[in-house]
Motif scaffolding. Structure first.
Motif, mmCIF file in Angstrom:
data_model
loop_
_atom_site.group_PDB
_atom_site.id
_atom_site.type_symbol
_atom_site.label_atom_id
_atom_site.label_comp_id
_atom_site.label_asym_id
_atom_site.label_seq_id
_atom_site.Cartn_x
_atom_site.Cartn_y
_atom_site.Cartn_z
ATOM 1 N N VAL A 43 0.860 -1.187 0.000
ATOM 2 C CA VAL A 43 0.000 0.000 0.000
ATOM 3 C C VAL A 43 0.896 1.236 0.000
ATOM 4 O O VAL A 43 1.764 1.385 0.865
ATOM 5 C CB VAL A 43 -0.939 0.017 1.220
ATOM 6 C CG1 VAL A 43 -1.736 1.321 1.261
ATOM 7 C CG2 VAL A 43 -1.890 -1.179 1.178
ATOM 8 N N VAL A 44 0.683 2.132 -0.968
ATOM 9 C CA VAL A 44 1.506 3.342 -1.112
ATOM 10 C C VAL A 44 0.596 4.558 -1.020
ATOM 11 O O VAL A 44 -0.258 4.769 -1.894
ATOM 12 C CB VAL A 44 2.266 3.341 -2.463
ATOM 13 C CG1 VAL A 44 3.234 4.513 -2.510
ATOM 14 C CG2 VAL A 44 2.981 2.022 -2.697
ATOM 15 N N ASP A 45 0.776 5.354 0.020
ATOM 16 C CA ASP A 45 -0.061 6.550 0.218
ATOM 17 C C ASP A 45 0.670 7.473 1.182
ATOM 18 O O ASP A 45 1.159 7.024 2.229
ATOM 19 C CB ASP A 45 -1.428 6.158 0.781
ATOM 20 C CG ASP A 45 -2.460 7.274 0.635
ATOM 21 O OD1 ASP A 45 -2.096 8.443 0.866
ATOM 22 O OD2 ASP A 45 -3.620 6.970 0.289
ATOM 23 N N ASP A 46 0.747 8.756 0.852
ATOM 24 C CA ASP A 46 1.450 9.709 1.729
ATOM 25 C C ASP A 46 0.620 10.085 2.944
ATOM 26 O O ASP A 46 1.147 10.637 3.914
ATOM 27 C CB ASP A 46 1.822 10.969 0.941
ATOM 28 C CG ASP A 46 0.590 11.710 0.436
ATOM 29 O OD1 ASP A 46 0.390 12.883 0.811
ATOM 30 O OD2 ASP A 46 -0.184 11.112 -0.334
ATOM 31 N N HIS A 47 -0.677 9.799 2.916
ATOM 32 C CA HIS A 47 -1.557 10.132 4.037
ATOM 33 C C HIS A 47 -1.572 8.953 5.009
ATOM 34 O O HIS A 47 -2.085 7.879 4.697
ATOM 35 C CB HIS A 47 -2.963 10.435 3.524
ATOM 36 C CG HIS A 47 -3.856 11.057 4.551
ATOM 37 N ND1 HIS A 47 -4.424 10.332 5.567
ATOM 38 C CD2 HIS A 47 -4.282 12.342 4.707
ATOM 39 C CE1 HIS A 47 -5.170 11.128 6.312
ATOM 40 N NE2 HIS A 47 -5.102 12.353 5.816
ATOM 41 N N LEU A 90 -2.944 8.197 -6.306
ATOM 42 C CA LEU A 90 -2.517 8.885 -7.516
ATOM 43 C C LEU A 90 -1.765 10.171 -7.180
ATOM 44 O O LEU A 90 -0.667 10.413 -7.671
ATOM 45 C CB LEU A 90 -3.728 9.206 -8.396
ATOM 46 C CG LEU A 90 -3.448 10.023 -9.656
ATOM 47 C CD1 LEU A 90 -2.477 9.286 -10.570
ATOM 48 C CD2 LEU A 90 -4.751 10.315 -10.394
ATOM 49 N N LYS A 91 -2.339 10.989 -6.309
ATOM 50 C CA LYS A 91 -1.753 12.284 -5.975
ATOM 51 C C LYS A 91 -0.860 12.145 -4.744
ATOM 52 O O LYS A 91 -1.340 11.920 -3.629
ATOM 53 C CB LYS A 91 -2.860 13.315 -5.700
ATOM 54 C CG LYS A 91 -3.703 13.672 -6.920
ATOM 55 C CD LYS A 91 -2.916 14.571 -7.868
ATOM 56 C CE LYS A 91 -3.827 15.100 -8.965
ATOM 57 N NZ LYS A 91 -3.084 16.005 -9.870
ATOM 58 N N GLN A 112 0.245 -6.579 -10.070
ATOM 59 C CA GLN A 112 -0.876 -5.797 -10.576
ATOM 60 C C GLN A 112 -1.028 -4.536 -9.719
ATOM 61 O O GLN A 112 -0.821 -4.573 -8.505
ATOM 62 C CB GLN A 112 -2.161 -6.617 -10.528
ATOM 63 C CG GLN A 112 -2.144 -7.825 -11.442
ATOM 64 C CD GLN A 112 -2.121 -7.431 -12.903
ATOM 65 O OE1 GLN A 112 -3.037 -6.805 -13.410
ATOM 66 N NE2 GLN A 112 -1.058 -7.796 -13.591
ATOM 67 N N VAL A 113 -1.392 -3.432 -10.353
ATOM 68 C CA VAL A 113 -1.492 -2.145 -9.650
ATOM 69 C C VAL A 113 -2.935 -1.670 -9.638
ATOM 70 O O VAL A 113 -3.599 -1.638 -10.678
ATOM 71 C CB VAL A 113 -0.597 -1.082 -10.311
ATOM 72 C CG1 VAL A 113 -0.715 0.248 -9.562
ATOM 73 C CG2 VAL A 113 0.853 -1.552 -10.337
ATOM 74 N N VAL A 114 -3.410 -1.308 -8.452
ATOM 75 C CA VAL A 114 -4.728 -0.687 -8.289
ATOM 76 C C VAL A 114 -4.498 0.770 -7.915
ATOM 77 O O VAL A 114 -3.827 1.068 -6.933
ATOM 78 C CB VAL A 114 -5.552 -1.401 -7.202
ATOM 79 C CG1 VAL A 114 -6.831 -0.623 -6.903
ATOM 80 C CG2 VAL A 114 -5.876 -2.825 -7.626
ATOM 81 N N MET A 115 -5.028 1.669 -8.727
ATOM 82 C CA MET A 115 -4.833 3.101 -8.517
ATOM 83 C C MET A 115 -5.988 3.674 -7.697
ATOM 84 O O MET A 115 -7.153 3.404 -7.983
ATOM 85 C CB MET A 115 -4.771 3.808 -9.876
ATOM 86 C CG MET A 115 -4.516 5.295 -9.791
ATOM 87 S SD MET A 115 -2.854 5.669 -9.215
ATOM 88 C CE MET A 115 -1.901 5.178 -10.656
ATOM 89 N N VAL A 116 -5.658 4.454 -6.687
ATOM 90 C CA VAL A 116 -6.654 5.126 -5.853
ATOM 91 C C VAL A 116 -6.720 6.581 -6.288
ATOM 92 O O VAL A 116 -5.706 7.288 -6.278
ATOM 93 C CB VAL A 116 -6.286 5.021 -4.360
ATOM 94 C CG1 VAL A 116 -7.334 5.745 -3.509
ATOM 95 C CG2 VAL A 116 -6.163 3.569 -3.939
ATOM 96 N N GLU A 138 -12.303 4.950 -7.125
ATOM 97 C CA GLU A 138 -12.507 6.355 -6.778
ATOM 98 C C GLU A 138 -12.847 6.505 -5.301
ATOM 99 O O GLU A 138 -13.537 5.673 -4.707
ATOM 100 C CB GLU A 138 -13.636 6.944 -7.620
ATOM 101 C CG GLU A 138 -13.316 7.063 -9.105
ATOM 102 C CD GLU A 138 -14.443 7.747 -9.852
ATOM 103 O OE1 GLU A 138 -14.645 8.972 -9.645
ATOM 104 O OE2 GLU A 138 -15.134 7.069 -10.627
ATOM 105 N N LYS A 139 -12.393 7.593 -4.720
ATOM 106 C CA LYS A 139 -12.758 7.957 -3.346
ATOM 107 C C LYS A 139 -14.068 8.738 -3.391
ATOM 108 O O LYS A 139 -14.289 9.522 -4.314
ATOM 109 C CB LYS A 139 -11.675 8.832 -2.719
ATOM 110 C CG LYS A 139 -10.299 8.206 -2.644
ATOM 111 C CD LYS A 139 -9.295 9.223 -2.114
ATOM 112 C CE LYS A 139 -7.886 8.661 -2.076
ATOM 113 N NZ LYS A 139 -6.901 9.659 -1.640
#
Length: 496
Positions: A43-47, A90-91, A112-116, A138-139
């Protein structure tokens, strides 16, 4: 964990109750079920809050999860561990999720990549899919949606890895992984590139276990027909009566038991590729009908007089000496020449020994991902033994040995003595101390013993056994029935 947090893109109405579990416990899970598709996820997310929430959800679904706070950190992490799926925002500051996708594409990283993505950035997510992302979400999104998408992504990755994607169905397939840098493999890859661009019939020869079907799939994947179906027919598995119906289809009432109309493999493969696996097993009367299809590109379904025209590229494989089969009257000479337009020979493993360390490493890493445990460690003597072994079963036998070592791995380095017990020595004779694999044992018998040993290792748990062996639960159940195991025999438990 006391509670899950959903304040950054999660739908709190769908929050998972504390301690809830989501694995699908059906005997035959669907492709998207978590039982069929539990894996290793990054899981990759800056938040931080969003990152932790997604990780908690996926861990409760049975996945092994690592987290990164940036795309740059993710690129470092994938060097240390193989992942089935990467879920990335994504951002992000610095490198965006789309840039991460481009880096993964350049490295040919198989996850496989899932984009948020948030509202208003869907166009960027679609662009990511053009560069290999599996899908986007999508959020705000709910727990079930995230679980299902990750599970499907992992299942899709395993289909690709096992060479199953596209069999009998439309859609492009990726070339199977062809491991090796030996001169023999370089020559093979070059020949595949040459013939793939054409629509000519190809005859693929080689010993059992060398990977002839993988070569066929690679030809299709590199051809202009790769968006159309790749359909495979396992010729030895069908009787002459069933083979004709399987190839050409039949109409209702064509024979006893034909209660419905059936579409044959040639029709299914229209505009695509048809593989006749072990074509020498087709009996002589049906060979004449097959010859007509290759010459005229038309046929009739069994019981019908309506002529059907198809555009199909035919690939055929055999482990026999076809000129000798022709000389013995077991194979039609005219069909042989029609199939042997472009010949490709797949070399046996003993002729490309320099590829063995790379193959061993590839199979060890793949089994590590399947089992969700550290890769099995072999000592240098064990690898040297494998380098010097004659490998009568070729790459398939090597894969079986590595699979067995991985399943039975206890954390101690596997020594040459243990591997030697599983190998067949040239000219080996019966001794007072019976070998675990007697001389002359068939590959089917080796497969049976491996399945039984793996089932025993997991205490009769079929789902874990199927996952460790890299096969579907239905396939495992079918094989156990063939071996005489009833559902309640030997106290083997159903998947739970």
């Amino acid at each position: 964990m006391n509670s899950l947090k959903y304040c950054h893109g999660m739908d709190p109405k769908k929050a998972a109750p504390t301690g809830s579990k989501y694995p699908d416990t059906r005997e035959n899970p669907s492709p998207g079920s978590s039982q069929a598709s539990v894996g290793v996820v990054l899981v990759v997310d800056d938040h931080q809050q969003s990152r932790q929430s997604m990780a908690d959800i996926l861990r409760q679904a049975g996945h092994k999860v690592d987290c990164c706070s940036s795309a740059a950190e993710a690129l470092q992490q994938i060097e240390r561990r193989d992942y089935d799926c990467i879920v990335t925002d994504l951002k992000m500051p610095g490198m965006s999720g789309l840039e991460l996708i481009l880096h993964l594409e350049a490295r040919r990283y198989p996850a496989q990549v899932v984009m948020v993505t948030a509202y208003g950035t869907v166009a960027s997510a679609v662009e990511a899919m053009r560069h290999g992302a599996f899908d986007y979400i999508e959020k705000p999104f709910d727990v079930d949606r995230l679980e299902q998408m990750v599970s499907k992504a992992i299942f899709h990755r395993r289909l690709r890895e096992g060479g199953l994607l596209g069999a009998g169905a439309s859609g492009a397939i990726d070339p199977p992984v062809m491991v090796g840098i030996s001169p023999a493999m370089q020559t093979l890859r070059s020949r595949i590139r040459q013939v793939a661009a054409t629509s000519e019939t190809v005859l693929i020869t080689g010993e059992s276990g060398t990977g002839k079907e993988m070569v066929a799939r690679a030809i299709h994947a590199a051809s202009p027909r790769n968006q159309a179906p790749f359909v495979s027919v396992n010729c030895p598995a069908l009787s002459a009566h069933l083979m004709e119906s399987e190839l050409f289809g039949h109409v209702r009432g064509a024979f006893t038991g034909a209660e419905t109309e059936r579409v044959g493999r040639f029709e299914l493969a229209h505009t695509g590729t048809l593989l006749l696996d072990e074509v020498t097993e087709i009996e002589l009367p049906l060979q004449a009908k097959l010859l007509r299809v290759l010459q005229e590109r038309c046929f009739e379904r069994v019981g019908s007089s309506k002529t059907i025209y198809v555009d199909v590229r035919v690939l055929a494989t055999t482990n026999r000496n076809l000129p000798e089969e022709v000389a013995q009257g077991r194979f039609r000479e005219d069909l042989y020449y029609r199939l042997n337009v472009v010949p490709i020979h797949v070399p046996p493993l003993r002729q490309r020994r320099e590829d063995i360390p790379m193959l061993v490493d590839y199979f060890l890493r793949r089994m590590s991902r399947r089992l969700g445990q550290p890769a099995c460690q072999l000592d240098s003597d064990a690898l040297e033994l494998m380098m010097n072994y004659h490998w009568p079963g070729n790459v398939r036998e090597l894969e079986n040995i590595v699979t067995r070592a991985s399943v039975l791995y206890t954390g101690q380095t596997v020594r040459a003595e243990e591997i030697r017990r599983w190998l067949i020595a040239p000219g080996e004779k019966e001794s007072e101390e019976p070998s675990p694999i007697p001389v002359g044992v068939s590959l089917q018998e080796m497969e049976r013993r491996l399945i039984e040993a793996t089932l025993e290792h997991f205490g009769g748990h079929r789902a874990k056994t199927a996952q460790a062996l890299g096969i579907g639960l239905r396939t495992l159940t079918s094989k156990l029935r063939q071996y005489g195991y009833a559902p309640r025999e030997k106290s083997y438990r159903k998947a739970s």
